[in-house]
Structures are given as C-alpha cells and as structure tokens.
Design a protein around this motif. Sequence first.
Motif, PDB file in Angstrom:
ATOM      1  N   GLY A   1       0.667  -1.242   0.181  1.00 58.87           N
ATOM      2  CA  GLY A   1      -0.028   0.100   0.103  1.00 58.87           C
ATOM      3  C   GLY A   1       0.818   1.283  -0.037  1.00 58.87           C
ATOM      4  O   GLY A   1       1.982   1.150   0.151  1.00 58.87           O
ATOM      5  N   LEU A  60      -1.890   0.089   3.818  1.00 51.03           N
ATOM      6  CA  LEU A  60      -3.015   0.736   3.293  1.00 51.03           C
ATOM      7  C   LEU A  60      -3.708   1.599   4.474  1.00 51.03           C
ATOM      8  O   LEU A  60      -3.504   1.549   5.435  1.00 51.03           O
ATOM      9  N   GLY A  88      -3.401  -5.113   3.847  1.00 51.79           N
ATOM     10  CA  GLY A  88      -2.411  -4.625   3.417  1.00 51.79           C
ATOM     11  C   GLY A  88      -0.921  -5.177   3.696  1.00 51.79           C
ATOM     12  O   GLY A  88      -1.126  -6.297   4.634  1.00 51.79           O
ATOM     13  N   TYR A 104      -3.273  -5.960   8.445  1.00 49.90           N
ATOM     14  CA  TYR A 104      -2.023  -5.612   7.874  1.00 49.90           C
ATOM     15  C   TYR A 104      -1.005  -6.717   8.182  1.00 49.90           C
ATOM     16  O   TYR A 104      -0.851  -7.163   9.235  1.00 49.90           O
TER      17      TYR A 104
END
Length: 350
Positions: free
Chosen positions: A129, A156, A151, A164
């Motif tokens: 991201g 992101l 992500g 993430y």
Amino acid sequence: MASPTLSDVAQAAGVSYATADRVINNRGNVAQKSIDKVREAVARLGYVRNVAAANLSRKRVYRLAFLIPTGSNAFFRRIRAHILQTADHFKADGIRAQIVDVSAFSAEALRDGIVDLIRRDFDGVAIVGLQSQLLETPLEELRDQGVVVIGLVSDLPQGVRSAYIGIDNIVAGRTAARLTGMAHAGGPGKIQTFVGSMEARDHAERLQGFCDVIAADFPNLTVLPPILTKDDPSELHRATISALSADTRVTALYNVGAGNRGLIDAIGKAAGSRPFCVVHELVGHSKQALTDGHIDLVIDQRPDVEVNRAFAILRALIDDRAPPPLPDLMPTIYVRDNLPAETLNDTMEA
C-alpha cells in the motif's frame, strides 16, 4: 460427548437440513425467522462449522490477487517468487493466486489497479500500500463487493482494509537508529538518510522511528534531511557519491528503502574509510556487501513469513473466521557473522 452435527442443529431449530445448511454457509434465500432459529440452535448446542468439509463439498476455489510494485527491486522479486511457490504448494487446497503489477510509488497507478480488480472475480487481495486518499473510494467499493482486503509490507489506509501483514516499521527504524548511535561510541557525527518515497508508509515510519531515537538518545548526532531516491539504484548511487564527497563529513548512511545495489557500488568505489552503513532487506547483493565489508547491518523483514501469513489470513477472512493467532513479526538483524547459508533471492539470481 460427540460434537453436535448440522443435523442436530436442524432438528433443534425445527428446520430442514437444507435450510440449516444454507444459513450456516451464508447461501441466502432463507427467511429471517428461520435464520434466527438456526443461529440460536448453533449457540445453544455449541456447533462449530467444519469449513474444510464445506469447502470440499462445494469444491471451493479461493481466488487471490497480490498487487506488487514493478521494477528491478530485488526485495519484490523475492516476494514474487515466494508468492508463486506458496500458491503452487496450496494448489491442491483450491487456492489460486495471481500477481498484478503496479507502478512503484504511484498512488494513481495503484488506484487504477484497484479499480481494475473491482471488475474481476477475486475473493481476497493483498496490496503493497501507499498512504493516499485516492485509494479509499475504490477500496471501499472492493470491500462492498465482499472482497477481503489486506495491506502487505506497506500498509493501506486503515479504515478500508481488514488486516496488515508486516513488521512494525517504526520499531525497525528505531532499531537502526539505536545501532547507529552505539556505533558512534559517544562521538559526534552526521547521518545521511535515503528514502524511496514518503507516501510509502513503511518508509515514512522507519524514518520517523530513526529520527525519534537519534533526537532523544544521541543528541551529539545530526540527521541530515532525507534524499528521495524512488528506490532507483542509479539515483541512490548518485546520492551516495554526493553525500560522501560533501564538505560536511558524513559518519553514517541509512537507507530506509531499496535500491541498495547503487549505494553498495558507490561505497565500494569510494576512497578512504567509509561511514557506518545500515540498509534493509537481505537479498543477494546486500548479503555479499556484508561479507565484503561495504555495509555493517541489514534489517530484514522476512518476506517469506509475510507471504505465508498473507495466504493464511486471507483464507481465514474469506471463510468468515477469525485470523489465526500469530506472534508479532519482528525484523531480523544480520551482520557478516550470522548470515544464513542461502536466501531465496540468491537462488533466483543464480
């Protein structure tokens, strides 16, 4: 006692087996009254859905996409290779993975890549991201279609992704700063930093962590303004030569991103003693540079582990299950004395 079965749930809810199955597997076309009955029976009996059996009976296929930056970056070559290897390993489990190329450090290109995914039939996507509002609307639209978004490596915007997968990059930057400060042994110095892009959250957070520690615990050291390189080896080569030839004597170099081949080449050809040097990611050329004494430390985020986790978490979220419990992913510090016998990228380059 035997675990409750779907037949037990159907009987307790007073509905047919087919109705209970539709509710448990989210297939729709069931009256809300029946849904409530089935869910109440599930809670009362302690029924746990057998995801593997359900997927087997439906011949479920998981369609995954990985949006990965293009370019000559050895780290992302390592990521790509492990994605393909892992996808091949899980082929028998109905997992299909596709790598989608996007231009590095371009929020517009990443937005266009996400928009293209909306028109395609994926169950989950992992995205390297950037921090940009341009991404929020297409990511929301992707999630509204039921696609799981996570992500990978660089996060992101947090409100539009489910997880993430990556290291704590502030910790990575703080670690680099601590070791750089210790290397100066209380003496003064000037540190030149290099950054691929400040829109890349991993780069921005590493630099933030680095500067915070130097300012707090090593006031005798000065962090010079970062030089932007876009992770381009030729840009980093020119920037390193400029830093080494400047009137202000630089005592340390820290590259938060990639393109280290250019930095290593510049250091190797420079006359006299070199500055203390910290870079990220253990790939073929950074491993060789440690061995040759051109750099001092490599902080590696273990991308093979990140990719494995991405597959596991995407699959769990697609199945509407909680992600598996996982310890924090901590970066590994390499010096010339603890290098592994081989990295995945050594094999790929050979």
